[in-house]
Scaffold this motif. Structure first.
Motif, mmCIF file in Angstrom:
data_model
loop_
_atom_site.group_PDB
_atom_site.id
_atom_site.type_symbol
_atom_site.label_atom_id
_atom_site.label_comp_id
_atom_site.label_asym_id
_atom_site.label_seq_id
_atom_site.Cartn_x
_atom_site.Cartn_y
_atom_site.Cartn_z
ATOM 1 N N LEU A 1 7.678 21.500 1.104
ATOM 2 C CA LEU A 1 9.019 21.812 0.620
ATOM 3 C C LEU A 1 9.603 23.059 1.279
ATOM 4 C CD1 LEU A 1 8.819 21.133 -3.230
ATOM 5 C CD2 LEU A 1 9.855 19.713 -1.476
ATOM 6 N N GLU A 2 8.722 23.936 1.789
ATOM 7 C CA GLU A 2 9.178 25.184 2.398
ATOM 8 C C GLU A 2 9.509 25.024 3.875
ATOM 9 O OE1 GLU A 2 5.788 27.593 1.783
ATOM 10 O OE2 GLU A 2 5.762 27.291 -0.397
ATOM 11 N N ASP A 3 9.190 23.896 4.450
ATOM 12 C CA ASP A 3 9.358 23.690 5.891
ATOM 13 C C ASP A 3 10.537 22.744 6.136
ATOM 14 O OD1 ASP A 3 9.161 23.053 8.590
ATOM 15 O OD2 ASP A 3 6.972 23.036 8.585
ATOM 16 N N PRO A 4 11.607 23.227 6.773
ATOM 17 C CA PRO A 4 12.779 22.366 7.003
ATOM 18 C C PRO A 4 12.493 21.189 7.921
ATOM 19 C CG PRO A 4 12.979 24.440 8.210
ATOM 20 C CD PRO A 4 11.806 24.589 7.293
ATOM 21 N N ASN A 5 11.406 21.267 8.708
ATOM 22 C CA ASN A 5 11.052 20.159 9.596
ATOM 23 C C ASN A 5 10.339 19.026 8.849
ATOM 24 O OD1 ASN A 5 12.029 21.379 12.033
ATOM 25 N ND2 ASN A 5 10.237 22.728 11.983
ATOM 26 N N LYS A 6 9.835 19.330 7.642
ATOM 27 C CA LYS A 6 9.074 18.336 6.892
ATOM 28 C C LYS A 6 9.988 17.642 5.878
ATOM 29 C CE LYS A 6 4.590 20.465 7.705
ATOM 30 N NZ LYS A 6 3.341 21.017 7.132
ATOM 31 N N LYS A 7 10.901 16.889 6.403
ATOM 32 C CA LYS A 7 11.909 16.210 5.597
ATOM 33 C C LYS A 7 11.284 15.081 4.778
ATOM 34 C CE LYS A 7 16.101 13.401 6.112
ATOM 35 N NZ LYS A 7 17.004 12.739 7.097
ATOM 36 N N ILE A 8 11.630 15.016 3.486
ATOM 37 C CA ILE A 8 11.167 13.925 2.628
ATOM 38 C C ILE A 8 11.875 12.636 3.035
ATOM 39 C CG2 ILE A 8 11.084 13.039 0.262
ATOM 40 C CD1 ILE A 8 10.915 15.938 -0.694
ATOM 41 N N VAL A 9 11.109 11.570 3.221
ATOM 42 C CA VAL A 9 11.686 10.296 3.656
ATOM 43 C C VAL A 9 11.588 9.213 2.587
ATOM 44 C CG1 VAL A 9 11.222 10.808 6.079
ATOM 45 C CG2 VAL A 9 9.542 9.517 4.762
ATOM 46 N N ALA A 10 10.729 9.394 1.593
ATOM 47 C CA ALA A 10 10.595 8.385 0.534
ATOM 48 C C ALA A 10 10.011 9.031 -0.711
ATOM 49 C CB ALA A 10 9.708 7.225 0.992
ATOM 50 N N ALA A 11 10.518 8.612 -1.867
ATOM 51 C CA ALA A 11 10.001 9.074 -3.157
ATOM 52 C C ALA A 11 10.147 7.928 -4.145
ATOM 53 C CB ALA A 11 10.766 10.307 -3.634
ATOM 54 N N ASN A 12 9.047 7.254 -4.416
ATOM 55 C CA ASN A 12 9.099 6.044 -5.242
ATOM 56 C C ASN A 12 8.143 6.145 -6.417
ATOM 57 O OD1 ASN A 12 9.781 5.157 -2.274
ATOM 58 N ND2 ASN A 12 10.743 3.663 -3.633
ATOM 59 N N ALA A 13 8.684 5.945 -7.610
ATOM 60 C CA ALA A 13 7.884 5.962 -8.824
ATOM 61 C C ALA A 13 7.186 4.620 -9.012
ATOM 62 C CB ALA A 13 8.768 6.254 -10.033
ATOM 63 N N ALA B 1 0.867 -1.163 0.000
ATOM 64 C CA ALA B 1 0.000 0.000 0.000
ATOM 65 C C ALA B 1 0.913 1.226 0.000
ATOM 66 C CB ALA B 1 -0.913 0.006 1.222
ATOM 67 N N GLU B 2 0.363 2.400 -0.300
ATOM 68 C CA GLU B 2 1.227 3.561 -0.508
ATOM 69 C C GLU B 2 2.063 3.912 0.718
ATOM 70 O OE1 GLU B 2 -1.885 6.103 -2.078
ATOM 71 O OE2 GLU B 2 -0.813 6.185 -3.971
ATOM 72 N N ALA B 3 1.496 3.719 1.897
ATOM 73 C CA ALA B 3 2.212 4.140 3.099
ATOM 74 C C ALA B 3 3.293 3.157 3.536
ATOM 75 C CB ALA B 3 1.224 4.347 4.243
ATOM 76 N N ASN B 4 3.252 1.923 3.046
ATOM 77 C CA ASN B 4 4.230 0.930 3.493
ATOM 78 C C ASN B 4 5.662 1.366 3.242
ATOM 79 O OD1 ASN B 4 2.145 -1.700 2.158
ATOM 80 N ND2 ASN B 4 2.069 -0.745 4.169
ATOM 81 N N LEU B 5 5.905 1.851 2.023
ATOM 82 C CA LEU B 5 7.267 2.216 1.656
ATOM 83 C C LEU B 5 7.827 3.279 2.583
ATOM 84 C CD1 LEU B 5 7.151 2.282 -2.241
ATOM 85 C CD2 LEU B 5 8.453 0.742 -0.809
ATOM 86 N N ALA B 6 7.005 4.262 2.924
ATOM 87 C CA ALA B 6 7.488 5.356 3.758
ATOM 88 C C ALA B 6 7.858 4.875 5.152
ATOM 89 C CB ALA B 6 6.434 6.445 3.833
ATOM 90 N N SER B 7 6.998 4.065 5.751
ATOM 91 C CA SER B 7 7.290 3.575 7.098
ATOM 92 C C SER B 7 8.520 2.667 7.086
ATOM 93 C CB SER B 7 6.080 2.839 7.676
ATOM 94 O OG SER B 7 5.731 1.724 6.872
ATOM 95 N N TYR B 8 8.658 1.862 6.025
ATOM 96 C CA TYR B 8 9.837 1.018 5.901
ATOM 97 C C TYR B 8 11.097 1.859 5.682
ATOM 98 C CZ TYR B 8 7.100 -3.313 5.428
ATOM 99 O OH TYR B 8 6.285 -4.384 5.641
ATOM 100 N N ALA B 9 10.955 2.957 4.921
ATOM 101 C CA ALA B 9 12.115 3.784 4.595
ATOM 102 C C ALA B 9 12.778 4.317 5.852
ATOM 103 C CB ALA B 9 11.696 4.939 3.682
ATOM 104 N N GLU B 10 11.973 4.844 6.763
ATOM 105 C CA GLU B 10 12.538 5.399 7.997
ATOM 106 C C GLU B 10 13.201 4.316 8.834
ATOM 107 O OE1 GLU B 10 10.709 9.280 9.603
ATOM 108 O OE2 GLU B 10 9.075 7.816 9.579
#
Length: 628
Positions: A155-167, A41-50
């Motif tokens: 993208l404007e918030d330094p606290n909102k760090k990108i943790v996953a980007a998968n095509a 599911a879409e959220a799996n990758l993000a939780s696994y990434a961290e």
């Protein structure tokens, strides 16, 4: 490989909870050429990434690895190919672990992995705003769609760090791996139907430009990708079957011929049922109109038809294919901040006023303390209604879900304090869990569904060689031919019948005459309706398509409809179905959503429970009886 007959592909997973036992069952319960599994599911990758980045998680799906360990013997003996996306954030790692086990067992199996989906290294370049300052959002081309507040500010918030980007990759890497002799292919974020498409393209030797055939395989993959959804699970018509018939369901199988048409079926000795209605409901699941997209093809499904051709055998045909778009979906997750929630129960009399008082107490105190300006989202969601003249206390009880999101954990704690500060001034009969830890601040991941140009992706199959010491990389490149997307079909009924033509009506739940299935597409919820089996005739179809207008769906949504939402509508006459997409109904979607039903799965059942005027002649037969 035998192009003289259809390829027989069995699915073994539709989500992480599906156990490894299913892969083994599919391999041993009857003949198969290929087993595919969709674990992500879409959220799996993000939780696994961290977790993978901190070394606390292998990055792949544990249930996929469990299935491989249990099934390798049967796979080797029966020469079944395996294509799964259970590699998640670490397809290479799972492939190497699988190859190691293959060597230890002495099996004759070649292992490969597909990569290229992880675009963390270039995501900020991809997300550059356009001339209007808008990011490349999945729905950005649709001027009628408004995005939920806060969707584009990460993208404007330094606290909102990108943790996953998968095509979302297509099937070219999978097909190349099979052509190169791989028996087991481990993928990361490929599109849900891509494993089935890749297997069918390999088996039948299709060229990349055989778009009709690829489109048919895309539909076949969609019909089996959700595990037991294809054999009776999550099925609105379940009330027509005995409960025992719904236990221990087997997973579906797609038999795909050289033209791309398919028969959806299952192993004969496994439980479940494959009917026209089951297949229709799955076909309507998680669509966005009549064009179904993949990195390799656009599938035009407006004229698709389904037909029962035997017990648990449904033939699907009528799909047309066109060149794929030059872009594909990119799922971006970032640190969204913190969230918390708490439920408070009210029983019986004057429930609405009780919840009014509770909300007023909390909001006034937070305003007084200056906390409200630090909160990103605060909702008081009223869940359920008490039964009139109740038969038990539980029947008289409903609950208030207090949900909050904020940048700082201390803000969440302040909301909890705002609840407890006036706690003893509560409304009569308040009751709740005594475990206050449920309101503890938890980090959550924000979701942004972006678009990426396909020529910015380096998709490849990697064949493990030399006893696992090396891998041969085979890049496949972007599609040779692409076409820009045309505006999606969106229309109210053409030449609708006057509803008075159908005679007198009675107000009943819409589900008495209609089946439906709904799901999420990011921030949007989609739902498709089709008549119940015993009402599947031209007259009921004419009434249903005339009745189900965009104005009607807004009215049926009642208090859930917001004026900033946008709705699209199309018809599928070949399966007698009407489909809607409601843009914005899930907020920012997925892990960002504040909705109790964040994936939109209950939306269809809500609408089926709304009372509408139905012609009495359609109600002469008990709505919950049908030929089985």
């Amino acid at each position: 490989m035998s192009p003289c007959r259809p390829i027989r592909i069995g699915n073994c997973s539709g989500a992480i909870p599906d156990p490894g036992d299913i892969m083994l069952t599919q391999a041993t319960a009857g003949p198969l050429d290929v087993i595919t599994g969709d674990y992500l599911a879409e959220a799996n990758l993000a939780s696994y990434a961290e977790a993978h980045a901190t070394g606390t998680h292998p990055g792949w799906v544990p249930s996929a690895w469990d299935g491989l360990q249990k099934s390798l013997g049967a796979i080797n003996e029966r020469r079944i190919r395996i294509v799964i996306n259970g590699g998640a954030m670490n397809p290479k790692g799972l492939a190497l672990e699988t190859a190691k086990l293959v060597r230890e067992k002495g099996y004759d199996l070649k292992v490969a992995w597909v990569d290229g989906d992880d675009l963390m290294g270039t995501v900020r370049e991809i997300l550059k705003p356009d001339g209007r300052g808008r990011l490349p959002h999945l729905d950005g081309h649709n001027e009628a769609v408004q995005l939920a507040h806060g969707t584009e500010n990460f993208l404007e918030d330094p606290n909102k760090k990108i943790v996953a980007a998968n095509a979302y990759l297509g099937c070219r890497g999978i097909r190349r791996g099979l052509d190169e002799g791989a028996d087991i292919i481990i993928c990361g974020r490929v599109a849900d139907a891509s494993p089935v498409m890749g297997a069918a393209a390999w088996w039948h030797g299709w060229r990349d430009e055989q778009f009709d055939e690829l489109a048919g395989a895309l539909v076949a993959g969609h019909l089996i990708e959700c595990s037991t959804y294809g054999t009776g699970a999550n099925f609105a018509g379940f009330d027509e079957y005995d409960t025992k018939a719904l236990l221990n369901l087997g997973c579906p199988i797609a038999e795909i011929d050289a033209k791309g048409d398919c028969v959806i079926t299952k192993h004969e000795r496994l439980n479940g049922y494959v009917t026209e209605e089951v297949v229709k409901c799955q076909l309507l699941y998680e669509l966005q109109g009549t064009t179904y997209l993949n990195s390799d093809v656009k599938a035009d499904i407006k004229d698709v038809t389904v037909q029962q051709v035997g017990p648990n055998r449904v033939h699907v045909t009528g799909t047309k294919g066109h060149a794929p778009p030059p872009t594909t979906k990119l799922a971006v997750f970032y640190k969204g901040g913190y969230q918390g929630e708490m439920t408070i129960n009210a029983t019986g009399y004057a429930t609405e006023l009780k919840y009014d008082l509770q909300e007023a107490q909390v909001r006034s105190k937070l305003e007084e303390w200056g906390i409200m300006k630090k909160i990103d989202l605060l909702e008081f969601q009223r869940v359920g209604v008490p039964e009139l003249n109740p038969r038990s206390q539980l029947a008289a009880t409903s609950y208030l879900r207090i949900f909050v999101q904020a940048a700082q954990a201390d803000t969440i704690r302040a909301v909890l304090y705002g609840i407890t500060y006036n706690f003893m001034q509560h409304f009569p009969g308040l009751n709740c869990s005594l475990d206050w830890r449920l309101m503890d601040p938890l980090p959550y991941l924000g979701f942004f569904p972006a678009l990426v140009k396909q020529d910015q992706i380096h998709e490849a199959a990697n064949l493990i060689e030399g006893g696992g010491a090396s891998a041969r990389r085979c890049e496949v490149g972007p599609p040779a031919r692409t076409e820009e997307l045309s505006p999606r079909d969106d229309y109210d009924p053409v030449s609708p019948r006057d509803l008075r033509d159908f005679g007198p009506t009675r107000s009943v739940p819409f589900g008495d005459v209609a089946l439906a299935r709904s799901g999420d597409k990011g921030a949007n919820v989609n739902v498709g309706f089709t008549p119940r089996a015993h009402l599947n005739n031209p007259e009921v179809w004419e009434w249903m398509r005339s009745f189900l207008t965009k104005a009607r769906i807004k009215k049926m949504m009642g208090d859930d409809w917001e004026d900033w939402f946008h709705v699209e509508r199309v018809e599928f006459p070949g399966i007698r179905a009407v489909h809607f997409v409601v843009y914005g109904a899930l907020g920012r979607g997925v892990s960002s959503s504040a909705r109790l039903d964040s994936l939109g799965k209950g939306f269809a059942e809500f609408l089926r429970f709304v009372h509408v005027p139905v012609p009495t002649k359609f109600l002469l037969r008990n709505a919950t009886t049908s030929k089985l």
